[in-house]
Design an enzyme around this catalytic site. Structure first.
Site, mmCIF file in Angstrom:
data_model
loop_
_atom_site.group_PDB
_atom_site.id
_atom_site.type_symbol
_atom_site.label_atom_id
_atom_site.label_comp_id
_atom_site.label_asym_id
_atom_site.label_seq_id
_atom_site.Cartn_x
_atom_site.Cartn_y
_atom_site.Cartn_z
ATOM 1 N N ARG A 93 0.849 -1.192 0.000
ATOM 2 C CA ARG A 93 0.000 0.000 0.000
ATOM 3 C C ARG A 93 0.886 1.243 0.000
ATOM 4 N NH1 ARG A 93 -3.866 0.047 4.984
ATOM 5 N NH2 ARG A 93 -4.558 -1.832 3.865
ATOM 6 N N HIS A 138 1.556 -2.191 5.616
ATOM 7 C CA HIS A 138 1.382 -2.516 4.200
ATOM 8 C C HIS A 138 2.397 -1.782 3.329
ATOM 9 C CE1 HIS A 138 -2.358 -4.919 3.949
ATOM 10 N NE2 HIS A 138 -2.730 -4.273 5.049
ATOM 11 N N ASP A 145 -3.685 -8.548 3.164
ATOM 12 C CA ASP A 145 -5.050 -8.779 3.636
ATOM 13 C C ASP A 145 -5.664 -9.837 2.729
ATOM 14 O OD1 ASP A 145 -4.681 -6.717 5.442
ATOM 15 O OD2 ASP A 145 -5.755 -5.229 4.246
ATOM 16 N N GLU A 203 -7.832 -7.670 13.230
ATOM 17 C CA GLU A 203 -8.383 -7.961 11.901
ATOM 18 C C GLU A 203 -8.021 -9.400 11.518
ATOM 19 O OE1 GLU A 203 -7.792 -3.368 10.211
ATOM 20 O OE2 GLU A 203 -6.442 -4.970 9.538
#
Length: 224
Positions: A93, A138, A145, A203
């Site tokens: 990311r 990320h 993910d 998460e």
């Protein structure tokens, strides 16, 4: 003379910026390592908690460091004999994407995706709860993910919540989840840990390679 110095500085700055935009040699597109992985790059489209494509995502691709991609290939290989595979939602990311998330979080009036992704929380609580942060693992290139799907249909197994559902119900060890969801989360977490990944306590879908090659570097080249 002063003009010449300024020109040299400007050229040097442009070259540094250009280098910063280049994808490092040890980053790969996940499909080049795992050809049959399913990629649903949520942040390159509109179905995400912001509701629009995110800065830095120029293609619906998953980029990872080669070490992370190869470790993930071993997870895929372990799942396949049982009729399962992996679907990835987000991988590397860019920092500019993280900055876009921060700007979005600060705009308390933009809550159009609240019913889908954070119905139980006020938007201004997302920072405190750890769902939005100014820095993201990320951006180091070894965090992913993902979820598990059935093969060959590619149907996601039941995990109790969807991806990016900001709630305690998304915690991997949430005791309120049905047994099917708890079992599927345990399967995913166990396999990821077996092949070198660390889970994230808030998460169920989020894992980072334990021996990541860039533990202190946050990249900003675009996903393309």
């Amino acid at each position: 003379m002063r003009t010449m110095i300024l020109m040299v500085i400007a050229i040097a700055t442009a070259l540094v910026s250009a280098r910063a935009e280049d994808r490092p040699a040890d980053f790969v597109n996940i499909v080049d390592v795992i050809p049959d992985v399913i990629v649903e790059a949520r942040y390159a489209g509109y179905f995400n908690f912001v509701g629009r494509p995110i800065d830095g995502y120029e293609a619906p691709a998953c980029l990872l460091t080669r070490l992370a991609a190869e470790a993930l290939a071993r997870v895929q290989a372990a799942l396949k004999p049982y009729g399962f595979g992996l679907k990835v939602f987000d991988c590397y990311r860019p920092e500019r994407a993280v900055a876009a998330f921060v700007r979005w979080a600060e705009d308390v009036d933009d809550i159009r995706m609240k019913p889908e992704f954070y119905p139980e929380l006020d938007k201004d609580a997302l920072f405190d709860k750890g769902y939005i942060a100014a820095k993201s693992g990320h951006s180091r290139g070894s965090t992913v993910d993902l979820t598990v799907v059935t093969l060959p249909a590619g149907v996601e197994v039941y995990m109790g919540t969807g991806y990016d559902f900001f709630s305690e119900r998304s915690w991997p060890d949430d005791p309120q989840q049905p047994s099917e969801a708890r079992g599927n989360r345990l399967m995913l977490t166990s396999l990821m840990q077996l092949h070198g990944f660390k889970p994230y306590p808030y998460e169920w879908w989020h894992f980072t390679l334990a021996d990541e090659p860039h533990p202190d570097t946050y990249f900003d080249f675009p996903v393309k």
